[in-house]
Write a protein that holds these residues in place. Structure first.
Motif, PDB file in Angstrom:
ATOM      1  N   LEU A  52      -4.402  -0.677 -16.270  1.00 16.41           N
ATOM      2  CA  LEU A  52      -3.480  -1.799 -15.782  1.00 16.41           C
ATOM      3  C   LEU A  52      -4.135  -2.853 -16.423  1.00 16.41           C
ATOM      4  O   LEU A  52      -3.277  -3.925 -16.695  1.00 16.41           O
ATOM      5  CB  LEU A  52      -4.140  -2.059 -14.042  1.00 16.41           C
ATOM      6  N   LEU A  53      -5.338  -3.271 -17.027  1.00 20.14           N
ATOM      7  CA  LEU A  53      -5.766  -4.390 -17.686  1.00 20.14           C
ATOM      8  C   LEU A  53      -5.112  -4.578 -18.942  1.00 20.14           C
ATOM      9  O   LEU A  53      -4.693  -5.508 -19.381  1.00 20.14           O
ATOM     10  CB  LEU A  53      -7.128  -4.444 -17.684  1.00 20.14           C
ATOM     11  N   ALA A  54      -4.863  -3.437 -19.787  1.00 14.11           N
ATOM     12  CA  ALA A  54      -4.285  -3.298 -20.982  1.00 14.11           C
ATOM     13  C   ALA A  54      -2.811  -3.704 -20.690  1.00 14.11           C
ATOM     14  O   ALA A  54      -2.295  -4.626 -21.671  1.00 14.11           O
ATOM     15  CB  ALA A  54      -4.279  -2.054 -21.583  1.00 14.11           C
ATOM     16  N   ASP A  55      -2.086  -3.221 -19.588  1.00 14.42           N
ATOM     17  CA  ASP A  55      -0.703  -3.731 -19.353  1.00 14.42           C
ATOM     18  C   ASP A  55      -0.653  -5.148 -19.102  1.00 14.42           C
ATOM     19  O   ASP A  55       0.300  -5.938 -19.610  1.00 14.42           O
ATOM     20  CB  ASP A  55      -0.201  -2.952 -18.311  1.00 14.42           C
ATOM     21  N   ILE A  56      -1.392  -5.940 -18.456  1.00 10.88           N
ATOM     22  CA  ILE A  56      -1.581  -7.406 -18.106  1.00 10.88           C
ATOM     23  C   ILE A  56      -1.758  -7.948 -19.376  1.00 10.88           C
ATOM     24  O   ILE A  56      -1.080  -8.782 -19.744  1.00 10.88           O
ATOM     25  CB  ILE A  56      -2.630  -7.613 -17.060  1.00 10.88           C
ATOM     26  N   GLU A  57      -2.859  -7.525 -20.265  1.00 11.60           N
ATOM     27  CA  GLU A  57      -3.051  -8.321 -21.462  1.00 11.60           C
ATOM     28  C   GLU A  57      -1.987  -8.171 -22.247  1.00 11.60           C
ATOM     29  O   GLU A  57      -1.595  -9.146 -23.140  1.00 11.60           O
ATOM     30  CB  GLU A  57      -4.352  -7.661 -22.018  1.00 11.60           C
ATOM     31  N   SER A  58      -1.211  -7.161 -22.317  1.00 13.51           N
ATOM     32  CA  SER A  58      -0.091  -6.800 -23.461  1.00 13.51           C
ATOM     33  C   SER A  58       1.174  -7.669 -23.026  1.00 13.51           C
ATOM     34  O   SER A  58       2.126  -8.100 -23.765  1.00 13.51           O
ATOM     35  CB  SER A  58       0.342  -5.534 -23.533  1.00 13.51           C
ATOM     36  N   GLY A  59       1.049  -8.291 -21.598  1.00 14.73           N
ATOM     37  CA  GLY A  59       2.249  -9.046 -21.100  1.00 14.73           C
ATOM     38  C   GLY A  59       3.237  -8.038 -20.635  1.00 14.73           C
ATOM     39  O   GLY A  59       4.193  -8.695 -19.865  1.00 14.73           O
ATOM     40  N   LYS A  60       3.100  -6.843 -20.255  1.00 17.46           N
ATOM     41  CA  LYS A  60       3.869  -6.056 -19.612  1.00 17.46           C
ATOM     42  C   LYS A  60       3.983  -6.492 -17.951  1.00 17.46           C
ATOM     43  O   LYS A  60       5.145  -6.425 -17.500  1.00 17.46           O
ATOM     44  CB  LYS A  60       3.501  -4.480 -19.415  1.00 17.46           C
ATOM     45  N   TYR A  61       2.843  -7.215 -17.411  1.00 17.36           N
ATOM     46  CA  TYR A  61       2.889  -7.814 -16.256  1.00 17.36           C
ATOM     47  C   TYR A  61       2.648  -9.116 -16.440  1.00 17.36           C
ATOM     48  O   TYR A  61       1.214  -9.305 -16.963  1.00 17.36           O
ATOM     49  CB  TYR A  61       1.907  -6.885 -15.163  1.00 17.36           C
ATOM     50  N   GLY A  62       3.106 -10.057 -16.124  1.00 19.09           N
ATOM     51  CA  GLY A  62       2.864 -11.538 -15.924  1.00 19.09           C
ATOM     52  C   GLY A  62       2.684 -12.203 -14.521  1.00 19.09           C
ATOM     53  O   GLY A  62       2.781 -11.354 -13.719  1.00 19.09           O
ATOM     54  N   PRO A  63       2.389 -13.384 -14.646  1.00 18.71           N
ATOM     55  CA  PRO A  63       2.150 -13.904 -13.454  1.00 18.71           C
ATOM     56  C   PRO A  63       3.091 -13.894 -12.249  1.00 18.71           C
ATOM     57  O   PRO A  63       4.491 -13.956 -12.596  1.00 18.71           O
ATOM     58  CB  PRO A  63       2.126 -15.499 -13.777  1.00 18.71           C
ATOM     59  N   GLY A  64       3.073 -13.209 -11.294  1.00 18.16           N
ATOM     60  CA  GLY A  64       3.846 -13.251 -10.249  1.00 18.16           C
ATOM     61  C   GLY A  64       4.594 -11.780 -10.115  1.00 18.16           C
ATOM     62  O   GLY A  64       5.531 -11.424  -9.184  1.00 18.16           O
ATOM     63  N   ASP A  65       4.408 -10.971 -11.180  1.00 18.50           N
ATOM     64  CA  ASP A  65       4.841  -9.644 -11.406  1.00 18.50           C
ATOM     65  C   ASP A  65       4.335  -8.626 -10.370  1.00 18.50           C
ATOM     66  O   ASP A  65       3.063  -8.616 -10.338  1.00 18.50           O
ATOM     67  CB  ASP A  65       5.119  -9.216 -12.662  1.00 18.50           C
ATOM     68  N   PRO A  66       4.757  -7.799  -9.993  1.00 23.24           N
ATOM     69  CA  PRO A  66       4.304  -6.681  -9.094  1.00 23.24           C
ATOM     70  C   PRO A  66       3.745  -5.690  -9.982  1.00 23.24           C
ATOM     71  O   PRO A  66       4.226  -5.572 -11.035  1.00 23.24           O
ATOM     72  CB  PRO A  66       5.394  -6.135  -8.239  1.00 23.24           C
ATOM     73  N   ILE A  67       2.521  -5.254  -9.441  1.00 25.72           N
ATOM     74  CA  ILE A  67       2.140  -4.004 -10.328  1.00 25.72           C
ATOM     75  C   ILE A  67       2.357  -2.653  -9.737  1.00 25.72           C
ATOM     76  O   ILE A  67       2.974  -2.724  -8.424  1.00 25.72           O
ATOM     77  CB  ILE A  67       0.389  -4.164 -10.676  1.00 25.72           C
ATOM     78  N   PRO A  68       2.356  -1.826 -10.514  1.00 28.81           N
ATOM     79  CA  PRO A  68       2.658  -0.335  -9.739  1.00 28.81           C
ATOM     80  C   PRO A  68       2.201  -0.147  -8.227  1.00 28.81           C
ATOM     81  O   PRO A  68       0.951  -0.345  -8.227  1.00 28.81           O
ATOM     82  CB  PRO A  68       2.398   0.796 -10.722  1.00 28.81           C
ATOM     83  N   SER A  69       3.054   0.509  -7.447  1.00 31.92           N
ATOM     84  CA  SER A  69       2.306   0.933  -5.981  1.00 31.92           C
ATOM     85  C   SER A  69       1.221   1.953  -6.178  1.00 31.92           C
ATOM     86  O   SER A  69       1.043   2.456  -7.362  1.00 31.92           O
ATOM     87  CB  SER A  69       3.449   1.434  -5.099  1.00 31.92           C
ATOM     88  N   GLU A  70       0.470   2.083  -5.399  1.00 29.83           N
ATOM     89  CA  GLU A  70      -0.650   3.060  -5.264  1.00 29.83           C
ATOM     90  C   GLU A  70      -0.029   4.415  -5.577  1.00 29.83           C
ATOM     91  O   GLU A  70      -0.581   5.363  -6.480  1.00 29.83           O
ATOM     92  CB  GLU A  70      -1.205   3.119  -4.038  1.00 29.83           C
ATOM     93  N   ALA A  71       1.238   4.768  -5.019  1.00 30.88           N
ATOM     94  CA  ALA A  71       1.867   6.067  -5.068  1.00 30.88           C
ATOM     95  C   ALA A  71       2.114   6.185  -6.588  1.00 30.88           C
ATOM     96  O   ALA A  71       2.185   7.174  -7.237  1.00 30.88           O
ATOM     97  CB  ALA A  71       3.054   6.079  -4.171  1.00 30.88           C
ATOM     98  N   GLU A  72       2.970   5.076  -7.199  1.00 29.75           N
ATOM     99  CA  GLU A  72       3.315   5.063  -8.600  1.00 29.75           C
ATOM    100  C   GLU A  72       1.981   5.217  -9.533  1.00 29.75           C
ATOM    101  O   GLU A  72       2.129   6.102 -10.530  1.00 29.75           O
ATOM    102  CB  GLU A  72       3.925   3.784  -8.997  1.00 29.75           C
ATOM    103  N   LEU A  73       0.766   4.795  -9.135  1.00 29.54           N
ATOM    104  CA  LEU A  73      -0.264   4.766 -10.023  1.00 29.54           C
ATOM    105  C   LEU A  73      -0.816   6.321  -9.732  1.00 29.54           C
ATOM    106  O   LEU A  73      -1.414   6.732 -10.927  1.00 29.54           O
ATOM    107  CB  LEU A  73      -1.546   3.947  -9.555  1.00 29.54           C
ATOM    108  N   CYS A  74      -0.871   7.032  -8.598  1.00 28.86           N
ATOM    109  CA  CYS A  74      -1.433   8.160  -8.617  1.00 28.86           C
ATOM    110  C   CYS A  74      -0.502   9.347  -9.451  1.00 28.86           C
ATOM    111  O   CYS A  74      -1.115  10.070 -10.183  1.00 28.86           O
ATOM    112  CB  CYS A  74      -1.133   8.584  -7.148  1.00 28.86           C
TER     113      CYS A  74
END
Length: 93
Positions: A22-44
């Motif tokens: 998740l941190l790598a995705d945030i650093e790469s810009g995949k997720y930016g301010p205000g963007d949702p991160i994957p749900s718990e079910a998606e992460l699982c």
């Protein structure tokens, strides 16, 4: 199992793998301010982990001030000015 192993080849707790991804995705810009991160079910599903493992990774992000969680709506990346910690400190937890 230590949270920050001194041996890079040592096994890592599963939540740390999810957290690092998740941190790598945030650093790469995949997720930016205000963007949702994957749900718990998606992460699982994506990482092949138990729900509590995904929940723990998200909790660490929340404790670091990187995401905010709203019940029933999921977790979103906080605005950069709201972060209490930088996303690059994955090994500090």
């Amino acid at each position: 199992m230590p949270e920050s192993p001194t041996d890079p080849g040592a096994p890592r707790a599963p939540y740390m793998r999810v957290l690092a991804a998740l941190l790598a995705d945030i650093e790469s810009g995949k997720y930016g301010p205000g963007d949702p991160i994957p749900s718990e079910a998606e992460l699982c599903k994506t990482h092949g982990v138990a729900r509590e493992t995904a929940r723990r990774a998200v909790r660490v992000l929340r404790e670091r001030g990187i995401v905010e969680t709203e019940w029933g709506k999921g977790s979103r990346i906080k605005d950069a000015g709201q972060h209490e910690a930088t996303p690059g400190d994955a090994g500090s937890e």
